[in-house]
Scaffold this active site. Structure first.
Site, PDB file in Angstrom:
ATOM      1  N   GLY A  70       0.947  -1.061  -0.074  1.00 50.23           N
ATOM      2  CA  GLY A  70       0.213  -0.419  -0.041  1.00 50.23           C
ATOM      3  C   GLY A  70       0.908   1.301   0.099  1.00 50.23           C
ATOM      4  N   THR A  71       2.012   1.750   0.547  1.00 49.40           N
ATOM      5  CA  THR A  71       2.628   2.252   0.545  1.00 49.40           C
ATOM      6  C   THR A  71       3.702   2.847  -0.560  1.00 49.40           C
ATOM      7  OG1 THR A  71       2.841   2.451   3.326  1.00 49.40           O
ATOM      8  CG2 THR A  71       4.685   3.376   1.722  1.00 49.40           C
ATOM      9  N   ASN A 153      -7.575   4.129   8.651  1.00 44.61           N
ATOM     10  CA  ASN A 153      -7.510   3.461   9.990  1.00 44.61           C
ATOM     11  C   ASN A 153      -7.300   3.209  11.539  1.00 44.61           C
ATOM     12  OD1 ASN A 153      -5.776   5.413   8.994  1.00 44.61           O
ATOM     13  ND2 ASN A 153      -3.639   4.126  10.191  1.00 44.61           N
ATOM     14  N   GLN A 181      -7.595  -0.657   3.658  1.00 44.83           N
ATOM     15  CA  GLN A 181      -8.302  -0.513   4.622  1.00 44.83           C
ATOM     16  C   GLN A 181      -9.306  -1.418   4.591  1.00 44.83           C
ATOM     17  OE1 GLN A 181      -7.382  -1.229   8.537  1.00 44.83           O
ATOM     18  NE2 GLN A 181      -5.446  -0.432   7.567  1.00 44.83           N
ATOM     19  N   GLY A 201      -1.498  -6.159   0.596  1.00 41.69           N
ATOM     20  CA  GLY A 201      -2.073  -8.187   0.385  1.00 41.69           C
ATOM     21  C   GLY A 201      -2.194  -8.380   1.620  1.00 41.69           C
ATOM     22  N   HIS A 202      -1.191  -7.679   2.321  1.00 40.36           N
ATOM     23  CA  HIS A 202      -1.211  -8.325   4.127  1.00 40.36           C
ATOM     24  C   HIS A 202      -2.564  -7.807   5.318  1.00 40.36           C
ATOM     25  CE1 HIS A 202       0.956  -4.898   6.848  1.00 40.36           C
ATOM     26  NE2 HIS A 202       0.617  -4.606   5.495  1.00 40.36           N
ATOM     27  N   THR A 238      11.233  -6.514 -11.391  1.00 39.85           N
ATOM     28  CA  THR A 238      10.526  -8.289 -11.802  1.00 39.85           C
ATOM     29  C   THR A 238       9.409  -8.791 -10.875  1.00 39.85           C
ATOM     30  OG1 THR A 238      13.546  -8.474 -11.467  1.00 39.85           O
ATOM     31  CG2 THR A 238      11.640 -10.677 -11.484  1.00 39.85           C
ATOM     32  N   CYS A 328       2.263   1.873  11.228  1.00 37.64           N
ATOM     33  CA  CYS A 328       3.726   2.331  10.900  1.00 37.64           C
ATOM     34  C   CYS A 328       4.039   3.604  11.483  1.00 37.64           C
ATOM     35  CB  CYS A 328       2.638   3.164   9.493  1.00 37.64           C
ATOM     36  SG  CYS A 328       1.861   2.142   7.912  1.00 37.64           S
TER      37      CYS A 328
END
Length: 399
Positions: A70-71, A153, A181, A201-202, A238, A328
């Site tokens: 996300g960052t 969040n 979120q 994703g996490h 990649t 964060c």
């Protein structure tokens, strides 16, 4: 002692389906950009995952660019659209955005001569739609990009992003949405008027290190990373094929029974909110009072007279893992910028505690918090009172 994890807004446990997808793909050899058979095989699986992720968002697969999280997605969208639209210099935002957005805007202001205009929010964290529309009109012809998070969040406020998207579309302004979120908790789509949208994703049960930026097909943000141009020549690097397949698997699982799971979690959320209000009447619920406008996973209070860190450590010693706000900013003792942006004082912003629920949360978890929290709060409040008295005595002794 078994531990209770209520910090899903920071990260949530990896889902079995995501882990299986990751391990299976990691055993395959090949670079998705290579032209030989192994490379083409990896490319096939990546594009299949892209299709499956796109379907969960009602998006076209070509609109999905994979990133590291996300960052990176927020940085790429905001910097890329700002640079693409210069000499326009104004960025519209709110003061409750995630640090990945706020600090990117501060960087653009300090290094790229951006003019950041913060639109007011209510005490419950809702953007003032009228003020946002007025800002679009006031700075017409100068706005490079506008941004708004879909759901906060910290305090869980669900924003009227589709309404803001319509206003931006009518004004001809690029609009970035941080949906980190919201995705996996709310039924969201890449709606008309949105130029870019960030995902992580996490937060939904994929491993750390994978995210996505949805980019409208006619948009062309300036790249932040340069190299192979693997993702539409907007994002280089990649292809992380095993992580991408895990992300798609997590997204499918998180969204396929979204209504039922949201209802389950909202029920647990409401139990915890009501119990805190009953047993600790001085605690103030932050964010929307109306549960329909709060994330089903979010419980956030300010506890008068208790430092947030004291509550966190007390809960941690009792086997309950919570948060004082954005992960964060973890490890940095400072008041919540979100609470301050809603017009509240520093005391409220320093006494916060967030309990965020997720796919592993159970009724037993909530019952344990309800049983433990009142005593932990009393101890934290007493410690706070003692520290205040000591500070007063010290100050008086130096007069």
């Amino acid at each position: 002692m078994s531990r209770i994890y209520l910090d899903h807004a920071a990260t949530t446990p990896v889902r079995d389906a995501a882990l299986e997808a990751f391990v299976s793909q990691a055993k395959r050899n090949g670079n998705a950009s290579a032209l030989h058979s192994a490379g083409r095989s990896v490319k096939f699986h990546v594009e299949d995952a892209r299709d499956r992720l796109a379907a969960t968002l009602d998006a076209d697969p070509t609109e999905i660019l994979f990133t590291a999280g996300g960052t990176e997605s927020d940085n790429l969208a905001l910097k890329g659209l700002y640079w693409a639209n210069r000499p326009n210099d104004v960025i519209l935002a709110t003061g409750i955005e995630h640090p990945a957005v706020i600090e990117t805007l501060e960087w653009l202001e300090a290094r790229e001569n951006a003019t950041v205009v913060f639109v007011d929010v209510t005490e419950e964290g809702f953007v003032d739609v009228g003020a946002f529309k007025a800002a679009l009109e006031e700075y017409a012809g100068r706005i490079a990009v506008a941004t708004l998070m879909w759901a906060n969040n910290e305090i869980g406020t669900i924003q009227p992003v589709e309404q803001i998207a319509e206003l931006c579309q009518a004004a001809g302004v690029d609009f970035h949405v941080d949906a980190v979120q919201a995705f996996g908790s709310l039924p969201i789509t890449f709606a008309p008027g949105m130029t870019t949208m960030a995902l992580s994703g996490h937060k939904i049960g994929a491993p750390v290190g994978i995210g996505a930026l949805l980019v409208r097909r006619d948009a062309k943000p300036v790249p932040v990373l340069h190299g192979g141009g693997q993702e539409r020549e907007i994002r280089s690097g990649t292809i992380a094929d095993a992580l991408i397949l895990a992300f798609a698997a997590a997204a499918v699982e998180a969204t396929q029974n979204l209504s039922e799971e949201s209802t389950r979690l909202a029920g647990l959320r409401d139990q915890l909110i009501h119990a805190i209000q009953e047993h600790i009447p001085t605690a103030k619920l932050q964010g929307p009072a109306d549960p329909n406008y709060r994330l089903p996973t979010n419980v956030h209070f300010s506890f008068a007279g208790a430092e947030g860190d004291s509550l966190l450590f007390g809960l941690d010693m009792a086997g309950i893992e919570s948060s004082t706000g954005s992960a964060c900013n973890a490890g940095v003792s400072r008041p919540s910028h979100v609470i301050l942006a809603t017009g509240q004082n520093e005391s409220a912003a320093r006494s916060t505690q967030r309990f965020s629920l997720g796919h592993t949360t159970t009724q037993e978890d909530i019952d344990a918090v309800i049983a433990a929290l009142p005593g932990i709060y009393r101890a934290a409040a007493e410690a706070g009172m003692a520290a205040e008295k000591s500070s007063i005595r010290t100050a008086n002794s130096h007069r």
